[in-house]
Every structure is written in C-alpha cells, then in structure tokens.
Design a protein around this motif. Structure first.
Motif, short mmCIF file in Angstrom:
data_model
loop_
_atom_site.label_atom_id
_atom_site.label_comp_id
_atom_site.label_asym_id
_atom_site.label_seq_id
_atom_site.Cartn_x
_atom_site.Cartn_y
_atom_site.Cartn_z
N ALA A 26 0.79 -1.25 0.09
CA ALA A 26 -0.19 0.25 -0.20
C ALA A 26 1.03 1.23 0.07
O ALA A 26 0.52 2.40 -0.48
N ALA A 27 2.10 1.03 0.40
CA ALA A 27 2.91 2.34 0.68
C ALA A 27 4.52 1.97 0.97
O ALA A 27 4.44 0.75 1.40
N ARG B 144 -4.34 9.73 -4.50
CA ARG B 144 -3.67 11.03 -5.31
C ARG B 144 -1.96 11.08 -5.08
O ARG B 144 -1.68 11.45 -5.81
N LEU B 145 -1.86 10.55 -3.79
CA LEU B 145 -0.43 10.43 -3.57
C LEU B 145 0.17 9.37 -4.53
O LEU B 145 1.34 9.70 -4.79
N GLY B 146 -0.44 8.12 -4.95
CA GLY B 146 0.18 7.36 -5.77
C GLY B 146 0.01 7.96 -7.19
O GLY B 146 1.18 7.75 -7.93
N ALA B 147 -0.81 8.74 -7.47
CA ALA B 147 -0.63 9.39 -9.10
C ALA B 147 0.45 10.42 -8.95
O ALA B 147 0.90 10.51 -9.97
N ALA B 148 0.63 11.08 -7.72
CA ALA B 148 1.92 11.98 -7.91
C ALA B 148 3.06 11.38 -7.83
O ALA B 148 4.02 11.62 -8.51
N ALA B 149 3.09 10.05 -7.29
CA ALA B 149 4.28 9.52 -7.36
C ALA B 149 4.71 9.07 -8.99
O ALA B 149 5.68 9.12 -9.26
N LEU C 183 -3.85 4.82 5.23
CA LEU C 183 -4.50 3.77 4.98
C LEU C 183 -6.18 3.72 5.23
O LEU C 183 -7.08 3.02 4.46
N GLY C 184 -6.43 4.93 6.07
CA GLY C 184 -7.89 5.14 5.98
C GLY C 184 -8.48 6.06 5.08
O GLY C 184 -9.45 6.47 5.19
N ASP C 185 -7.73 6.40 4.21
CA ASP C 185 -8.22 7.56 3.20
C ASP C 185 -7.98 7.27 1.75
O ASP C 185 -6.97 7.64 1.35
N PRO C 186 -8.88 6.44 1.24
CA PRO C 186 -8.57 5.83 -0.27
C PRO C 186 -8.21 6.94 -1.19
O PRO C 186 -7.45 6.76 -2.04
N GLY D 114 4.65 4.11 -8.80
CA GLY D 114 3.28 4.60 -8.33
C GLY D 114 2.80 4.33 -7.02
O GLY D 114 1.79 4.51 -6.71
N ARG D 115 3.96 4.33 -5.91
CA ARG D 115 3.43 4.14 -4.65
C ARG D 115 3.65 5.20 -3.57
O ARG D 115 4.73 5.77 -3.80
N PRO D 116 2.69 5.37 -3.03
CA PRO D 116 2.81 6.46 -1.86
C PRO D 116 3.94 6.08 -1.08
O PRO D 116 4.42 5.09 -0.71
N VAL D 117 4.42 7.30 -0.42
CA VAL D 117 5.72 7.10 0.42
C VAL D 117 5.57 7.84 1.83
O VAL D 117 4.92 8.86 1.95
#
Length: 390
Positions: free
Chosen positions: A290-291, A358-363, A350-353, A312-315
């Motif tokens: 997930a991150a 959005r973070l994944g898309a920015a990554a 994890l609680g806010d899909p 494309g993974r959030p960090v």
C-alpha cells in the motif's frame, strides 16, 4: 600467477587505462580526461552508482578504471566494463591498512586526469594519495553520519580533509552541501544518483500478499539495510500500535548487522513485522504494498524511494536529508525518530483511499533523473575541471 603478482598486474593495467605519464595533471584542452573511480566497501547504492558511471563512460569510449575492495567487483561487475584494480579499504580507520591503501591509490592515479571518489572514507584516502599532485579530485558524498562520540569526531576530521583537498564535492542532499561548505569546500554541487529502471512486477499483487501472510491486511514495505541509520527501531515502535482494528503487516526487505536484535524484539513483543532478508523481487513487493515506509534517521537520494515513485506507490518517510525533495507531493513526511507521528501518518494514509490514490498518482507522475542524466552530470564536471571539450 601468485596473488601479489596478480594484484601488481591489475594495478599496472588500471594505471595505464586511467592515464599516461606519472604525475597526473589536467588534460589538455580537447583531450578526453582519463578517470579513476574509487570506492570503499559497498553492497548497495554506492556500488550501483559507480557501476553506472563506469559503464556509461566506457560506452562513450572514455578511458576509465575503477579501484576498490575486490568484493565490490564480485558484487557489481566493474571489470566487465572497465579496468578494475583491487584496493583493500576498510569501513573504519585502520592506520596500517589505510597507509597501504593510500600508497596503492597514489600508484593507480599516476596517469589519471581526474580521480572521482565515492564516499567520505574513499574521498579522504584519495585526497591523501593525491597530495602534491595536480590531478583533479572529485568526491561524491552519499551519506551523512548519524552517530556521535569518537566516531563523530573522526568523521568531522575526514570531512575537513575532503573539503580542503577536493576540487569538487558532489552531495546527495542540501544539508550535506551546507555542511561541506561550512567545512570549507570550494565548490559544492548536487549529485545525480538515479535508480536503475524498475522491472515490471512478475507476479500478481494478491499472490505476493498471500505469500507474505498478509491475509486481508494492507502491506507496508520498507526497503533498507538493517543498520543504525535506517531508524528501524522507530518502525517497530510504530508497528506496536495501537491501531483501530487489525494492524497492517509491516515487511522489511534487506539484511544487516541489526537483524538478530530486531528479530528478537519482534518475537518477544509479537509485532506485526516480517524481516524478509535480501530480496530480488522488489517490483513484486512494491506491487503488493500500500505504501513504502522510510523511517530513516537520514537519507540522501535512496534508490528505494525512486523505485517506489516509479511504481506509483505513496511514500511515508522522515523529513530528513534529501527525502523531502524526492518525495514532494507523493507522500507524507514525519519527524525522524517520532514513532507516534509515523503511526499517525500510516493510519491516515490507509484510512483515506482518496488521499492514497492522489499520492500514488503524484508518485507515478514524478520526473526522476535517469542513468543518462547521471553520466552527463559527471562528464560535465570532468570536462570543466580538465578544460576538455568532447
């Protein structure tokens, strides 16, 4: 051939490849500078970076040699792309061995126009080896010290030596640049240290998650050597909870000297953490995660973060060194050593899909330097120092 003869022959060949007449000096205008790359003990990012530079210079027909501990050649295959000369360099000060390394480097650099050392220890030894010569010295600093005491004092002394002797100091984070400028470095510039292209995942995310034993829990991945700098005790503190509901599964890919102690605590406290050891399926692990979680005390331009961004993974990372500039709008930043803040950021993600998406898309949209950019950057430095224009 006896070992000493083989070493002597390797040194002669490397010196010949790196340059011509003894005494070094800047190459005349229009001549391609002859480069000797130097590194100490490495099992990860530094070795891969030097391999990238050596291969890129060789591909352009530029004379290049590499000097370092024999096991670095076994790990990274320097001799496949350039002359390689074995130099025994320890990861901590050892006067007798260091004196031998300085003498060896002095002989190897006899015909080089530029010596480019990677890491503070290698940079300091190269600076001593080039004393009294006109050969240009470039030092790339990949790490900062996160310990104090006697080690910190020794480290500061090496920094002053490199700052005083190096013609160019390249750094992987702004704070390292400020530190070296304060030590008296004449010219400090950012280093370009790209990750190799990330291979596509070979297995479905669900299959990987099942192998990890995640069940219905989200997987949080950390890619790190199990060492003091990586702040893994903070990761365990965060994993201890409390969480609302079942905790996520924290998985750590990598190995190192702290493994036994970390594993003992995980078992003793029943923490939701798995130590995977060294892995070759990073793309698969990222696909299931997930991150990426980076709890480090300090980082420069970690390859793991670049790999996560490309996937494309959030960090979720500590706000230290070069991490804020790398992560930017693709993740959440927390203070180093703050387990509660790290746990809060993880829970929020994890609680806010919507936030996670959005973070994944920015990554995925982040524009990162590639290996060609790294080669262009060092070639520009070499040519500038020697007055060459290829």
């Amino acid at each position: 051939m006896a070992e000493t003869e083989a070493v002597r022959e390797a040194g002669t060949e490397a010196g010949t490849e790196a340059g011509g007449k003894a005494g070094g000096g800047s190459g005349p205008a229009g001549r391609v500078p002859r480069v000797l790359l130097v590194l100490g003990t490495s099992t990860g990012g530094i070795g891969r970076h030097v391999r990238t530079i050596a291969g890129g210079l060789a591909a352009e027909g530029r004379p290049v040699a590499v000097a370092g501990p024999p096991r670095t050649d076994a790990a990274f295959g320097f001799s496949q792309v350039a002359r390689f000369a074995a130099v025994a360099m320890s990861d901590r000060p050892r006067p007798v061995r260091d004196a031998r390394a300085v003498a060896r480097l002095r002989a190897l650099a006899a015909g080089a126009d530029v010596v480019h050392a990677h890491g503070l220890r290698a940079g300091a030894l190269a600076a001593l080896a080039l004393a009294g010569r006109r050969t240009a010295l470039v030092v790339t600093l990949h790490n900062a010290l996160t310990a104090g005491g006697t080690v910190g004092l020794v480290y500061a002394g090496l920094e002053r030596l490199v700052a005083r002797r190096a013609d160019r100091v390249l750094v992987v984070s702004p704070d390292l640049g400020e530190r070296m400028a304060a030590r008296g470095a004449r010219h400090v510039a950012p280093a370009v240290v790209p990750a190799p292209p990330l291979r596509p995942a070979a297995r479905p995310a669900a299959e990987v998650a099942a192998e990890l034993g995640a069940g219905e829990r989200p997987v949080l991945l950390t890619l790190a050597r199990l060492a003091q700098q990586k702040g893994l005790e903070t990761l365990l503190d965060a994993a201890a909870g409390p969480f609302d509901g079942p905790p996520p599964l924290f998985v750590v890919a990598g190995d190192g000297p702290l493994r036994a102690g970390l594993l003992a605590r995980i078992d003793r406290e029943g923490l939701p953490v798995r130590l995977l050891g060294d892995r070759t399926d990073v793309a698969d692990l990222l696909g299931a995660a997930a991150a990426l979680v980076v709890p480090s005390r300090w980082e420069g331009q970690p390859l793991s973060v670049q790999e996560a961004l490309r996937a494309g993974r959030p960090v979720v990372a500590t706000a230290t060194g070069g991490l804020p500039g790398m992560v930017a709008d693709a993740g959440l930043l927390v203070p180093p050593g703050d387990a509660a803040a790290l746990r809060t950021a993880i829970t929020r993600l994890l609680g806010d899909p919507v936030l996670a998406a959005r973070l994944g898309a920015a990554a995925a949209a982040r524009r990162l330097p590639d290996e060609a950019a790294a080669i262009r950057a060092v070639v520009s430095v070499y040519d500038d120092l020697t007055g060459s224009r290829s």
